[in-house]
Design a protein around this motif. Structure first.
Motif, PDB file in Angstrom:
ATOM      1  N   ALA A  93      70.733  25.534 -12.795  1.00  0.00           N
ATOM      2  CA  ALA A  93      70.000  25.767 -14.050  1.00  0.00           C
ATOM      3  C   ALA A  93      70.921  25.692 -15.260  1.00  0.00           C
ATOM      4  CB  ALA A  93      69.302  27.128 -14.001  1.00  0.00           C
ATOM      5  N   ILE A  94      72.102  26.299 -15.176  1.00  0.00           N
ATOM      6  CA  ILE A  94      72.984  26.260 -16.344  1.00  0.00           C
ATOM      7  C   ILE A  94      73.568  24.850 -16.531  1.00  0.00           C
ATOM      8  CG2 ILE A  94      73.528  28.710 -16.299  1.00  0.00           C
ATOM      9  CD1 ILE A  94      76.202  28.066 -15.052  1.00  0.00           C
ATOM     10  N   VAL A  96      71.810  22.109 -16.083  1.00  0.00           N
ATOM     11  CA  VAL A  96      70.748  21.410 -16.818  1.00  0.00           C
ATOM     12  C   VAL A  96      70.782  21.787 -18.298  1.00  0.00           C
ATOM     13  CG1 VAL A  96      68.258  21.199 -17.108  1.00  0.00           C
ATOM     14  CG2 VAL A  96      69.243  21.103 -14.820  1.00  0.00           C
ATOM     15  N   ILE A  97      70.985  23.067 -18.584  1.00  0.00           N
ATOM     16  CA  ILE A  97      71.054  23.508 -19.985  1.00  0.00           C
ATOM     17  C   ILE A  97      72.206  22.807 -20.707  1.00  0.00           C
ATOM     18  CG2 ILE A  97      71.515  25.488 -21.491  1.00  0.00           C
ATOM     19  CD1 ILE A  97      70.085  27.224 -19.365  1.00  0.00           C
ATOM     20  N   GLY A  98      73.367  22.771 -20.047  1.00  0.00           N
ATOM     21  CA  GLY A  98      74.514  22.105 -20.651  1.00  0.00           C
ATOM     22  C   GLY A  98      74.284  20.618 -20.856  1.00  0.00           C
ATOM     23  N   ALA A  99      73.698  19.960 -19.847  1.00  0.00           N
ATOM     24  CA  ALA A  99      73.417  18.523 -19.948  1.00  0.00           C
ATOM     25  C   ALA A  99      72.386  18.242 -21.043  1.00  0.00           C
ATOM     26  CB  ALA A  99      72.925  17.996 -18.601  1.00  0.00           C
ATOM     27  N   LEU A 100      71.421  19.148 -21.204  1.00  0.00           N
ATOM     28  CA  LEU A 100      70.407  18.985 -22.250  1.00  0.00           C
ATOM     29  C   LEU A 100      71.039  19.078 -23.636  1.00  0.00           C
ATOM     30  CD1 LEU A 100      67.464  18.714 -23.175  1.00  0.00           C
ATOM     31  CD2 LEU A 100      67.246  21.204 -22.925  1.00  0.00           C
ATOM     32  N   ILE A 124      80.039  22.172 -26.539  1.00  0.00           N
ATOM     33  CA  ILE A 124      79.338  23.382 -26.076  1.00  0.00           C
ATOM     34  C   ILE A 124      78.554  23.072 -24.801  1.00  0.00           C
ATOM     35  CG2 ILE A 124      77.473  25.003 -26.615  1.00  0.00           C
ATOM     36  CD1 ILE A 124      78.384  24.830 -29.567  1.00  0.00           C
ATOM     37  N   GLY A 125      77.827  21.949 -24.814  1.00  0.00           N
ATOM     38  CA  GLY A 125      77.091  21.552 -23.612  1.00  0.00           C
ATOM     39  C   GLY A 125      78.017  21.302 -22.443  1.00  0.00           C
ATOM     40  N   GLN A 126      79.178  20.702 -22.715  1.00  0.00           N
ATOM     41  CA  GLN A 126      80.138  20.427 -21.645  1.00  0.00           C
ATOM     42  C   GLN A 126      80.675  21.719 -21.049  1.00  0.00           C
ATOM     43  OE1 GLN A 126      80.450  17.408 -20.664  1.00  0.00           O
ATOM     44  NE2 GLN A 126      82.426  17.052 -19.695  1.00  0.00           N
ATOM     45  N   ILE A 127      80.945  22.705 -21.877  1.00  0.00           N
ATOM     46  CA  ILE A 127      81.435  23.999 -21.392  1.00  0.00           C
ATOM     47  C   ILE A 127      80.393  24.672 -20.502  1.00  0.00           C
ATOM     48  CG2 ILE A 127      82.049  26.344 -22.084  1.00  0.00           C
ATOM     49  CD1 ILE A 127      83.295  25.100 -24.621  1.00  0.00           C
ATOM     50  N   ILE A 128      79.139  24.675 -20.936  1.00  0.00           N
ATOM     51  CA  ILE A 128      78.072  25.315 -20.157  1.00  0.00           C
ATOM     52  C   ILE A 128      77.880  24.588 -18.829  1.00  0.00           C
ATOM     53  CG2 ILE A 128      75.594  25.815 -20.081  1.00  0.00           C
ATOM     54  CD1 ILE A 128      75.728  26.199 -23.137  1.00  0.00           C
ATOM     55  N   ALA A 129      77.847  23.257 -18.863  1.00  0.00           N
ATOM     56  CA  ALA A 129      77.687  22.490 -17.622  1.00  0.00           C
ATOM     57  C   ALA A 129      78.885  22.687 -16.702  1.00  0.00           C
ATOM     58  CB  ALA A 129      77.506  21.005 -17.950  1.00  0.00           C
ATOM     59  N   ALA A 130      80.074  22.762 -17.280  1.00  0.00           N
ATOM     60  CA  ALA A 130      81.281  22.966 -16.474  1.00  0.00           C
ATOM     61  C   ALA A 130      81.268  24.311 -15.761  1.00  0.00           C
ATOM     62  CB  ALA A 130      82.518  22.859 -17.368  1.00  0.00           C
ATOM     63  N   SER A 131      80.616  25.288 -16.367  1.00  0.00           N
ATOM     64  CA  SER A 131      80.551  26.621 -15.750  1.00  0.00           C
ATOM     65  C   SER A 131      79.764  26.618 -14.447  1.00  0.00           C
ATOM     66  CB  SER A 131      79.904  27.605 -16.732  1.00  0.00           C
ATOM     67  OG  SER A 131      80.659  27.697 -17.923  1.00  0.00           O
ATOM     68  N   ALA A 132      78.969  25.573 -14.234  1.00  0.00           N
ATOM     69  CA  ALA A 132      78.170  25.483 -13.006  1.00  0.00           C
ATOM     70  C   ALA A 132      78.968  24.937 -11.836  1.00  0.00           C
ATOM     71  CB  ALA A 132      76.950  24.587 -13.254  1.00  0.00           C
ATOM     72  N   SER A 188      73.995   6.942 -20.931  1.00  0.00           N
ATOM     73  CA  SER A 188      74.722   7.610 -19.843  1.00  0.00           C
ATOM     74  C   SER A 188      74.500   9.118 -19.880  1.00  0.00           C
ATOM     75  CB  SER A 188      76.218   7.299 -19.940  1.00  0.00           C
ATOM     76  OG  SER A 188      76.466   5.938 -19.728  1.00  0.00           O
ATOM     77  N   VAL A 189      74.508   9.676 -21.080  1.00  0.00           N
ATOM     78  CA  VAL A 189      74.296  11.121 -21.224  1.00  0.00           C
ATOM     79  C   VAL A 189      72.897  11.501 -20.737  1.00  0.00           C
ATOM     80  CG1 VAL A 189      74.186  13.038 -22.866  1.00  0.00           C
ATOM     81  CG2 VAL A 189      75.931  11.253 -23.137  1.00  0.00           C
ATOM     82  N   LEU A 190      71.895  10.656 -21.032  1.00  0.00           N
ATOM     83  CA  LEU A 190      70.523  10.915 -20.579  1.00  0.00           C
ATOM     84  C   LEU A 190      70.424  10.818 -19.062  1.00  0.00           C
ATOM     85  CD1 LEU A 190      67.509  11.371 -21.063  1.00  0.00           C
ATOM     86  CD2 LEU A 190      67.271   8.898 -21.456  1.00  0.00           C
ATOM     87  N   ILE A 191      71.061   9.835 -18.467  1.00  0.00           N
ATOM     88  CA  ILE A 191      71.033   9.688 -17.008  1.00  0.00           C
ATOM     89  C   ILE A 191      71.641  10.914 -16.330  1.00  0.00           C
ATOM     90  CG2 ILE A 191      72.043   8.382 -15.088  1.00  0.00           C
ATOM     91  CD1 ILE A 191      71.681   5.859 -16.799  1.00  0.00           C
ATOM     92  N   CYS A 192      72.706  11.444 -16.906  1.00  0.00           N
ATOM     93  CA  CYS A 192      73.327  12.649 -16.347  1.00  0.00           C
ATOM     94  C   CYS A 192      72.379  13.848 -16.439  1.00  0.00           C
ATOM     95  CB  CYS A 192      74.635  12.952 -17.071  1.00  0.00           C
ATOM     96  SG  CYS A 192      75.939  11.760 -16.747  1.00  0.00           S
ATOM     97  N   LEU A 193      71.624  13.941 -17.529  1.00  0.00           N
ATOM     98  CA  LEU A 193      70.633  15.015 -17.667  1.00  0.00           C
ATOM     99  C   LEU A 193      69.556  14.894 -16.601  1.00  0.00           C
ATOM    100  CD1 LEU A 193      69.131  17.313 -19.076  1.00  0.00           C
ATOM    101  CD2 LEU A 193      68.245  15.631 -20.723  1.00  0.00           C
ATOM    102  N   ILE A 194      69.058  13.693 -16.380  1.00  0.00           N
ATOM    103  CA  ILE A 194      68.011  13.479 -15.367  1.00  0.00           C
ATOM    104  C   ILE A 194      68.537  13.821 -13.978  1.00  0.00           C
ATOM    105  CG2 ILE A 194      66.583  11.724 -14.248  1.00  0.00           C
ATOM    106  CD1 ILE A 194      66.458  10.306 -16.999  1.00  0.00           C
ATOM    107  N   LEU A 195      69.748  13.377 -13.685  1.00  0.00           N
ATOM    108  CA  LEU A 195      70.344  13.657 -12.376  1.00  0.00           C
ATOM    109  C   LEU A 195      70.523  15.155 -12.165  1.00  0.00           C
ATOM    110  CD1 LEU A 195      71.578  12.504  -9.798  1.00  0.00           C
ATOM    111  CD2 LEU A 195      73.746  12.251 -11.012  1.00  0.00           C
ATOM    112  N   SER A 196      70.938  15.861 -13.193  1.00  0.00           N
ATOM    113  CA  SER A 196      71.098  17.322 -13.094  1.00  0.00           C
ATOM    114  C   SER A 196      69.768  18.013 -12.813  1.00  0.00           C
ATOM    115  CB  SER A 196      71.704  17.870 -14.386  1.00  0.00           C
ATOM    116  OG  SER A 196      72.977  17.332 -14.618  1.00  0.00           O
ATOM    117  N   ALA A 197      68.696  17.532 -13.460  1.00  0.00           N
ATOM    118  CA  ALA A 197      67.368  18.128 -13.246  1.00  0.00           C
ATOM    119  C   ALA A 197      66.853  17.858 -11.839  1.00  0.00           C
ATOM    120  CB  ALA A 197      66.391  17.589 -14.291  1.00  0.00           C
ATOM    121  N   VAL A 198      67.055  16.637 -11.365  1.00  0.00           N
ATOM    122  CA  VAL A 198      66.604  16.271 -10.006  1.00  0.00           C
ATOM    123  C   VAL A 198      67.338  17.092  -8.952  1.00  0.00           C
ATOM    124  CG1 VAL A 198      66.590  14.398  -8.308  1.00  0.00           C
ATOM    125  CG2 VAL A 198      65.877  13.945 -10.661  1.00  0.00           C
TER     126      VAL A 198
END
Length: 459
Positions: A93-94, A96-100, A124-132, A188-198
């Motif tokens: 979940a976190i 996805v938030i970071g990727a978004l 900021i998004g990278q830090i949140i996603a990295a925390s996962a 590329s950033v959008l594809i990473c968001l979709i992959l994180s959600a899936v």
């Protein structure tokens, strides 16, 4: 039902549903690999998109390693308190938030004169996603320990552990193909968001724990009162001298892999290799490594020769890092590919070997403790190596001399790191405990004429 064993009055079963959880772990690790390398795998395009220099692009990778050092212990604590499924869902979940947030940064105007808004939101998004990421990296040995028998644990650990490296290979191949310039960076950033959600979806369908344990050690791990507090376990593991040897080795080779994955395009640039070609070097290392790990996992599950392979693979990987110094030069594409593949073949098998040895030499301490510290050492060394290698990188000097200073540093460090491997002598504490349990059952069965407990069908 795929496998079963009876010891005393306890029936040990493995369930087909264990593969759902393993698939979830693999997909989560793949998604985090893509998010990690979104920018550093296409450094030139990222610099144009974010209006920054290559140092800031490197920071997007360094954030992953720093975040691990902070969140690694937190993930271990959550696995203990909340269980595997809830912890993985939280991490997913976190991410996805970071990727978004990273994708929303695309809608913030950025110019060379005013790059702040997009760059700040991206970081900021990278830090949140990295925390996962620690939640996904730390879980394979623990999941394998409670869902797989001793004849399948190493293979399961291998599959879960190398999936992150597999993602790095895919990212280095796919992202440069998608990101031709700064204008296509948002795709590329959008594809990473979709992959994180899936990647969240299979987590929803996985089970928290098997109805029946697959082995004696799993039975102990599944008892809620069996595991001591995570922080106590962490202190025990950190004071184990044999484990500290493994920690140094793991930190060295994982740290260099992470640094190599982040900086390969910069290493290759002085010799006129573009981002796509540099991606092939990293991909060759990782794909060959997956083959090596895929062979090593089942072999180790059968013969349990962890220490023999450890003392074989480390010197071979070191030798190839030294050879790498001399093959990275202009107009030698095939040679670099071959050495990259051989390096991956020998070094990737170290991941499941060391992760399993970390559990064996610290048993009965919870696997989350040893795994957290091992991956933490890899991330810590990665930060140090990224800073050192970045400082040593001299594009003009590399062109003039034909030798890349960062690669010399890697070769020398690996050579020094080879010697401690011969000091590792710990017995296989978990395997020996399970062997004693089975031997005690065999003796009691002979003495008392015990009959095996009927097996129930499993799903």
């Amino acid at each position: 039902m795929t496998d079963s064993t009876t010891v005393g009055q306890q029936t040990y079963l493995t369930y087909k549903s264990r593969y759902i959880g393993l698939f979830a772990i693999v997909l989560l690790n793949i998604s985090t690999g893509f998010v990690w390398l979104t920018y550093s795998s296409v450094s030139d395009a990222a610099q144009g998109y974010l209006n920054c220099d290559d140092t800031v692009v490197n920071v997007t990778s360094i954030l992953y390693f720093v975040a691990y050092l902070i969140m690694g212990p937190v993930s271990g604590w959550m696995f203990e308190k909340k269980g595997i499924k809830k912890s993985l869902f939280f991490g997913a979940a976190i991410q996805v938030i970071g990727a978004l947030l990273r994708y929303l940064a695309n809608f913030v105007e950025s110019t060379p004169a005013s790059p702040g808004g997009r760059l700040a939101l991206t970081l900021i998004g990278q830090i949140i996603a990295a925390s996962a990421q620690p939640f996904f990296l730390n879980v394979p040995p623990k999941y394998a320990a409670v869902w797989f028998s001793e004849n399948g644990r190493t293979t399961a650990t291998m599959i879960g552990s190398v999936s992150n490296a597999f993602a790095a290979a895919l990212a280095q191949l796919i992202i440069p193909e998608i990101t031709k310039d700064k204008d296509s960076m948002s795709t590329s950033v959008l594809i990473c968001l979709i992959l994180s959600a899936v990647a969240i979806i299979p987590v929803i369908f996985m089970s928290e724990r098997p109805p029946t344990p697959p082995s004696p050690s799993a039975a102990e791990a599944l008892l809620e009162t069996a595991e001591e507090p995570f922080w106590v376990s962490l202190r025990k593991v950190g004071s184990n001298k044999q484990f500290l040897i493994l920690m140094f080795l793991f930190g060295t080779f994982v740290g260099f892999f992470n640094a190599f994955s982040s900086l390969i395009s910069q290493f290759a640039k002085p010799y006129d290799y573009n981002a796509n070609e540099a991606g092939y070097f990293g991909a060759a290392m990782i794909v060959a490594g997956l083959v090596g790990a895929g062979i090593a996992g089942p072999v180790i599950d059968r013969n349990k020769q962890f220490k023999t392979l450890l003392k074989t693979m480390v010197p071979l990987a070191t030798l190839l890092y030294i050879v790498f110094i001399f093959v990275v030069r202009k107009d030698f594409f095939i040679g670099i590919i071959v050495v990259s593949a051989l390096l991956g073949l020998f070094s990737f098998a170290l991941l499941p070997i060391v992760l399993e040895l970390g559990i064996e030499c610290t048993y009965p301490v919870t696997p989350a403790s040893s795994t957290s510290l091992l991956w933490g050492s890899g991330q810590f060394f990665a930060v140090i190596f990224l800073l050192v290698l970045g400082a040593l990188q001299d594009e003009q000097k590399s062109r003039d001399t034909g030798i890349n200073p960062p690669l010399i540093f890697i070769g020398v460090w690996c050579l020094l790191a080879t010697f401690p491997v011969y000091l590792y002598k710990s017995p296989y504490l978990r395997l020996e405990s399970e062997s004693r349990s089975r031997a005690e059952y065999a003796i009691s069965k002979q003495e008392y004429g015990m009959e095996e407990v009927p097996l129930e069908d499993t799903k």
